[in-house]
Design an enzyme around this catalytic site. Structure first.
Site, mmCIF file in Angstrom:
data_model
loop_
_atom_site.group_PDB
_atom_site.id
_atom_site.type_symbol
_atom_site.label_atom_id
_atom_site.label_comp_id
_atom_site.label_asym_id
_atom_site.label_seq_id
_atom_site.Cartn_x
_atom_site.Cartn_y
_atom_site.Cartn_z
ATOM 1 N N ASP A 2 0.800 -0.586 -0.012
ATOM 2 C CA ASP A 2 0.250 -0.251 0.014
ATOM 3 C C ASP A 2 1.144 1.343 -0.166
ATOM 4 O OD1 ASP A 2 -1.918 1.837 0.550
ATOM 5 O OD2 ASP A 2 -2.154 1.487 2.780
ATOM 6 N N ASN A 4 -0.408 4.575 -0.690
ATOM 7 C CA ASN A 4 -0.979 5.723 -0.284
ATOM 8 C C ASN A 4 -1.481 5.396 1.332
ATOM 9 O OD1 ASN A 4 -3.131 4.029 -0.991
ATOM 10 N ND2 ASN A 4 -3.644 5.341 -2.308
ATOM 11 N N ASP A 6 -3.938 4.015 1.954
ATOM 12 C CA ASP A 6 -5.386 3.695 2.271
ATOM 13 C C ASP A 6 -5.615 2.535 2.988
ATOM 14 O OD1 ASP A 6 -4.717 1.934 0.281
ATOM 15 O OD2 ASP A 6 -6.469 3.869 -1.338
ATOM 16 N N ASP A 10 -2.244 -1.303 -4.078
ATOM 17 C CA ASP A 10 -1.934 -0.536 -5.512
ATOM 18 C C ASP A 10 -0.505 -0.650 -6.143
ATOM 19 O OD1 ASP A 10 -0.267 1.317 -4.083
ATOM 20 O OD2 ASP A 10 -1.800 2.206 -3.292
ATOM 21 N N ASP A 79 -5.488 -9.929 -15.812
ATOM 22 C CA ASP A 79 -6.444 -10.771 -16.077
ATOM 23 C C ASP A 79 -7.371 -10.719 -17.448
ATOM 24 O OD1 ASP A 79 -7.416 -13.567 -14.737
ATOM 25 O OD2 ASP A 79 -6.513 -12.439 -12.680
ATOM 26 N N ASP A 180 -8.909 -15.730 -17.423
ATOM 27 C CA ASP A 180 -10.150 -16.197 -16.674
ATOM 28 C C ASP A 180 -11.220 -16.620 -16.599
ATOM 29 O OD1 ASP A 180 -10.834 -16.305 -13.654
ATOM 30 O OD2 ASP A 180 -12.565 -15.267 -14.697
ATOM 31 N N GLU A 229 -7.109 -20.474 -17.635
ATOM 32 C CA GLU A 229 -7.722 -21.094 -16.324
ATOM 33 C C GLU A 229 -8.542 -21.970 -17.143
ATOM 34 O OE1 GLU A 229 -10.016 -20.148 -12.294
ATOM 35 O OE2 GLU A 229 -10.089 -18.904 -14.120
ATOM 36 N N HIS A 298 -4.564 -17.757 -5.929
ATOM 37 C CA HIS A 298 -5.861 -17.106 -5.053
ATOM 38 C C HIS A 298 -6.864 -17.054 -4.883
ATOM 39 C CE1 HIS A 298 -6.774 -16.482 -9.378
ATOM 40 N NE2 HIS A 298 -8.056 -15.932 -8.940
ATOM 41 N N ASP A 299 -7.610 -18.857 -5.328
ATOM 42 C CA ASP A 299 -8.379 -19.359 -5.610
ATOM 43 C C ASP A 299 -7.674 -20.663 -3.885
ATOM 44 O OD1 ASP A 299 -10.411 -18.340 -6.492
ATOM 45 O OD2 ASP A 299 -9.683 -18.546 -8.344
#
Length: 523
Positions: A2, A4, A6, A10, A79, A180, A229, A298-299
């Site tokens: 990160d 910035n 928040d 990013d 993606d 994807d 995928e 990520h899954d």
């Protein structure tokens, strides 16, 4: 990372970590979706294909990242989510207005009533694949969440717009795509009867070849890399998908090796199936097919937790086992540190639509909140989505991150592992260097050894010049193995190229320590 404050990673945060990625030794970055999105499904519901979600930055930030990566000999792929859009995409907002709208056929609509959907097909996220729209008395189709309506690939006008968007991104300067859910773009007729596989109506359905050939024509006109995928594509047909001359894409993600064993809520990865499935894919994709190799993504939960015992040894043994196979290895963020599953204590700590739905389903079946949470979180994909560990205090953000940091950042983090020569991070560096140093790991054949051993994965990589043996104990117990004769021929000499334990020996009968990995070259 990160940049910035928040709490959300990013594009400028990735820019700041290019030196780290270069030190690790990777060749390209794959970004999960960073497009404009309501974020119902973590960015896989896109409302504008040609805009960046402001929480990640701007198109200018992305251009800077691509340039910085290229300056460091790193490429970047994005993606490509073209099975569906967000229900907030302008195409769908128009499509909903009336049956006569020019965008109506950009999506899949059918006559329905609140009591009767066009068929009984079920979505990946639970519930019907149909959502009723009272204003037009029809329902629209979605294989994922109801906020992710599927595109109608039979419509040439829709395909033309999608292809224009793809070319726009390739002209922008990215180096390729991860496609994807690409095997779902073709659907069976609505009266198709499901027998054993609930996903059969929309998984690698005949006719998809037409669309893949059109995509291939675009891809081949640019110097890019593509990875699909493609669930439902078998290991034998995958060779056709990825053939250098006749295939559609460069490589393919298979989804078979993440096999579970055990009771719900207590499952672990099945090591025998893990070895068996990956060996079959190695065999079937020789000599012309090509695989995308992974153990984390990520899954899925963290491999160091579901296939390992959360130690440095299990992280490095698993890395050795898969990273020296034939194919292109993918390393998911934090995997190179041996990051582990997250100890979820509340449903409020989860972010995934599918997991939140599952939790409420368990509650509706009468389970307690604690039991529903345990059954939901044991295998949730949110385990892999917690922030990256840069320092002992996390280092991801100076603010509260979008997801909680794991509780073990004090011992699993980049800073501490960079300084430790025997850390998983430094082992990954050696492993990547080794893979790149010998062409046998790219072009050599694969042959399994000790095939029936339930805990040991052993194989040979061989070409005209080199023969290398990879031996891994993928269990937390010592394993006594008798090596094949040709691995220990007294007339040959053997060089240990890499190991994750000190004082490694190489002999006919070996006692492998828990999660021990040995890579040996025959001379």
């Amino acid at each position: 990372m990160d940049s910035n404050d928040d709490g959300i990673g990013d594009l400028k945060g990735i820019q700041a970590k290019i030196p780290y990625l270069k030190e690790l030794g990777i060749d390209f970055i794959w970004l999960n979706p960073i497009y404009q999105s309501p974020n119902v499904d973590n960015g896989y519901d896109i409302s504008d294909y040609q805009a960046i979600n402001p929480e990640f930055g701007t198109l200018e930030d992305l251009k800077e990242l691509i340039q910085l990566a290229h300056n460091n000999q790193i490429k970047l792929i994005m993606d490509l989510v073209i099975n569906h859009t967000s229900d907030q995409h302008p195409w769908f907002l128009e499509s909903k207005k009336s049956k006569e709208n020019p965008y109506r056929d950009y999506y899949l609509w059918a006559d329905a009533s609140p009591e009767k959907m066009p068929n009984n097909w079920q979505s990946f996220f639970g519930g019907s694949t149909w959502t009723y729209d009272s204003s037009t008395k029809q329902a629209y189709f979605h294989v994922f969440a109801k906020e992710q309506p599927d595109l109608n690939w039979k419509n040439p006008a829709m395909r033309k717009d999608i292809y224009q968007m793809i070319r726009w991104w390739l002209d922008f300067g990215i180096d390729g795509f991860r496609l994807d859910a690409i095997s779902h773009i073709q659907k069976q007729p609505w009266d198709f009867k499901i027998t054993d596989n609930p996903w059969a109506p929309f998984m690698n359905v005949a006719g998809i070849e037409t669309y893949m050939a059109e995509l291939k024509e675009i891809f081949r006109s640019y110097n890019i890399m593509t990875v699909g995928e493609a669930s439902g594509v078998s290991s034998k047909s995958a060779a056709l998908w990825t053939d250098p001359e006749d295939g559609y894409i460069d490589m393919i993600f298979e989804l078979e090796h993440q096999v579970r064993t055990g009771e719900p809520g207590y499952e672990i990865g099945s090591l025998p199936d893990f070895k068996k499935v990956l060996s079959r894919w190695q065999k079937d994709l020789q000599p012309n097919g090509w695989n995308a190799l992974y153990i984390d993504n990520h899954d899925n939960p963290r491999s160091n937790s579901i296939f390992g015992n959360e130690t440095n040894e299990s992280a490095t043994a698993l890395a050795t086992a898969y990273l020296l196979l034939r194919g292109t290895p993918f390393i998911y963020q934090g995997q190179e540190l041996g990051m582990t599953n997250f100890p979820f204590e509340s449903i409020d700590e989860l972010r995934t639509t599918e997991s939140l739905q599952t939790y409420h389903d368990w509650l509706n079946k009468g389970l307690s909140q604690n039991e529903a949470l345990r059954l939901t979180t044991h295998w949730t994909r949110d385990h892999s989505r917690t922030p990256m560990h840069w320092t002992e205090l996390g280092g991801f953000s100076t603010n509260q991150p979008w997801m909680k940091l794991n509780t073990n950042t004090d011992r699993i983090n980049v800073a501490i592992q960079q300084a430790n020569p025997t850390s998983p991070f430094n082992y990954y560096k050696k492993l990547i260097t080794l893979r790149k140093s010998l062409p046998v790991f790219t072009s050599g054949s694969y042959q399994i050894a000790l095939a029936k051993h339930p805990s040991v994965w052993a194989y040979t990589r061989k070409d005209e010049t080199n023969e290398v043996f990879v031996l891994t104990n993928l269990s937390e117990k010592e394993q006594t193995v008798t090596l094949p004769n040709y691995w220990t021929n007294p007339n040959d000499s053997f060089e240990v190229l890499l190991t994750n334990y000190p004082n490694t020996t190489w002999q006919k009968k070996l006692i492998l320590r828990p999660y021990e990995a040995i890579v040996v070259k025959k001379h």
